[in-house]
Design a protein around this motif. Sequence first.
Motif, mmCIF file in Angstrom:
data_model
loop_
_atom_site.group_PDB
_atom_site.id
_atom_site.type_symbol
_atom_site.label_atom_id
_atom_site.label_comp_id
_atom_site.label_asym_id
_atom_site.label_seq_id
_atom_site.Cartn_x
_atom_site.Cartn_y
_atom_site.Cartn_z
ATOM 1 N N GLY A 640 0.808 -1.197 0.000
ATOM 2 C CA GLY A 640 0.000 0.000 0.000
ATOM 3 C C GLY A 640 0.846 1.253 0.000
ATOM 4 O O GLY A 640 2.075 1.196 0.020
ATOM 5 N N ARG A 641 0.198 2.323 0.134
ATOM 6 C CA ARG A 641 0.888 3.605 0.102
ATOM 7 C C ARG A 641 1.539 3.851 1.461
ATOM 8 O O ARG A 641 1.091 3.402 2.496
ATOM 9 C CB ARG A 641 -0.121 4.715 -0.208
ATOM 10 N N GLY A 642 2.639 4.601 1.506
ATOM 11 C CA GLY A 642 3.364 4.934 2.748
ATOM 12 C C GLY A 642 4.490 3.942 3.050
ATOM 13 O O GLY A 642 4.702 2.982 2.319
ATOM 14 N N ARG A 643 5.230 4.176 4.258
ATOM 15 C CA ARG A 643 6.352 3.314 4.621
ATOM 16 C C ARG A 643 5.817 2.001 5.192
ATOM 17 O O ARG A 643 4.879 1.991 6.000
ATOM 18 C CB ARG A 643 7.224 4.012 5.661
ATOM 19 N N PRO A 644 6.436 0.899 4.784
ATOM 20 C CA PRO A 644 5.967 -0.398 5.318
ATOM 21 C C PRO A 644 5.988 -0.396 6.865
ATOM 22 O O PRO A 644 6.848 0.206 7.516
ATOM 23 C CB PRO A 644 6.975 -1.391 4.730
ATOM 24 N N LYS A 648 11.986 1.793 9.634
ATOM 25 C CA LYS A 648 12.463 3.033 10.242
ATOM 26 C C LYS A 648 12.936 3.971 9.158
ATOM 27 O O LYS A 648 13.478 3.549 8.160
ATOM 28 C CB LYS A 648 13.612 2.719 11.219
ATOM 29 N N ASN A 649 12.749 5.256 9.513
ATOM 30 C CA ASN A 649 13.190 6.225 8.521
ATOM 31 C C ASN A 649 14.678 6.485 8.660
ATOM 32 O O ASN A 649 15.344 5.952 9.577
ATOM 33 C CB ASN A 649 12.373 7.516 8.622
#
Length: 669
Positions: A640-644, A648-649
């Motif tokens: 989906g959209r966004g970070r899994p 961590k960023n």
Amino acid sequence: MGIVFRNQQEIPIPDFAYVNASDGRVFTIHRDERNKRQHITIGWATSKVTMHPNENFKFLYPKLWAQYYGESRLQPRELHVGLYGLTLSAGWKTGLYPMLQKDFGPLNANAVLDYAMFSIRHRADSTDLMRDEMAQQLLFSDSLRSDSWYSDFFENQLSADIIHQFRMDWLKRFAAQGGTKVWLCIDGSNNDCTISESHIAEPGNSKSHKAVNIYSYMWAVSSKDGRPVTWFLNNGGKVDAKAFEKMIRFLAAAGIEIEGVILDRGFADEGVMRLIRELGYRYVVMLKSSALAYKTMLEKYAETIRWKVAHVINDKGIFGVEERTRVFASGTEEACVGLFFDGIRGCRKSVDDIARVLKSRQEIRAQILGGKKLSKLKIASDMKSYLKLTGTEDAPDIELCTERLQQAIDGHGFNAIASSEDLPAERISEIYDYRDISEKQFSALKSQLGADVTRVHDDQRIEAKLAVCFIAAVIRTEIELACRKLELDTNKSFREVDRTVLTLMPNDEYCAVHDYSKRMALLYAEFGLSDEHLDFFAQEVNSRRNPVHSQTRTMPLFLTPAPKRKPGRPAKKKDPEEAEMPKRKPGRPKGSKNKKTLERKALQATLPAPVKRKPGRPKGSKNKKTLEREALLAAPPKRGRGRPKGSKNKSTLEREKREARENKSGKPQ
């Protein structure tokens, strides 16, 4: 005296010749058939013992000429062959050439055709111009004849009996080929003639309006195409109506099937019309304005047909009406007379007459203003009916006679034509219009063939030259008809055929050059002429140097042109067995295959035939739904959209790395 050969070396004066001390002419003396002394000039003296010869010397004394000058080897660099080819082809096509050979003899027939070509090309019959005009033309004769030779030829070779035999033969041929009846147009004219002691030349109404003797001639041509039929030479004092009887009886005796005779005003005579009816012919004759029928019809119907649409007979602005009435006041001859009004010609003539009268009146008024006295003023003879001088000697004036001018204008555009049979006005006009073709032929006789002037001084020469003129007219008419068919100008074509030449080559022989235009190719094709003909003419000219050669000029049979085909790709020749098969409709027959399909079929035939499988799906194969499901499972799921989730960023990862280093060293960074 002919041409004097001043560019040749001087030769001794013959012992039998005399010298005119006053002008230096060298001449001989002989006696003619009437035992009269005749002088013939043979040269021009250059001293007491030498001279320059002329054409008479060359012709009369060929052995002496050869002795002093030998045989000339100088030949023209080019010979124009176009007119020769057309004349020869027309001569064989019409039967004229073999007829001339039979009646005149081969040698004389060739001389006649040479002179006919000269008349056609130069539009004249002045023999002294022939040498210059025909020097580079391919001739029927072996060599170009001099004017003195032709003078003797016309007088002594073409007798009146020989000419009459040719006239009868030609008329018989016309009768034999006249499968359908035709209308004949007959016309006549006259020439000035200064012959002394002539049986033909007589006082008459000369065309030149001079007080000289004249002789007349009459021609008959077919109104269908203008082809000459026959001719006659008549005494100058004989009117057309009298001379006509000889012509019409001659035609009747020949058995010619003709529809009728078309004549102009000169033959509008009761005796002529009666003679035509007695011989079983019909006539259509233009009447003179003095005829009773013309005056009667004009008075009765002029205003009835003038610009009246109810009486229009064609799209040329001609109006007409017909009625049976007496033709001449002095006789009982009745005919169906048509009165016609030509709107265009009538208007033009009226405008011209008004303009001339007003111009003449203006000129006289100018003279009056200039101070001229009444006695000094003059009105032109053709204007006296419309203008009248008035006033006094010192104060003259000019007056317009309006009534007379109006009367003259009212008569413009009218003419009357008499027919031996009752015909509607439209048909009478239509038949007389046939004369238009013959008028062009008569005009060509005078303006194109030079028959308007006679430059001979003997009755027999007049007869002979008129016969040759008729022969030239036959040939010219055939060429003119071909030009008319191809929409070519006849006179321009005569000039253009001169561009077709035989060129003298280094081997001293002539060779044909096939560089003529497309227009001339079309004209030549009408007469069956081709490149092979030109090559044959060149060979024939070269063979004339051999003493053993024929005087008959032929058209080889193997050069007969192939029939003309229609435009487009030639059709395939059909098998004789299939000639009777019905012609199929346009388009490809039902069930047939086109070219691409046939090529594909041929290619497939060269490949091995594929193994035919059994019915149903092959064992182990999967259907369409199974293949789609497996493909869907094999592909990784799309996130989906966004970070899994749990990732961590970058900032978090850098902080954890820093804290791990601090814990390891025990010191904060």
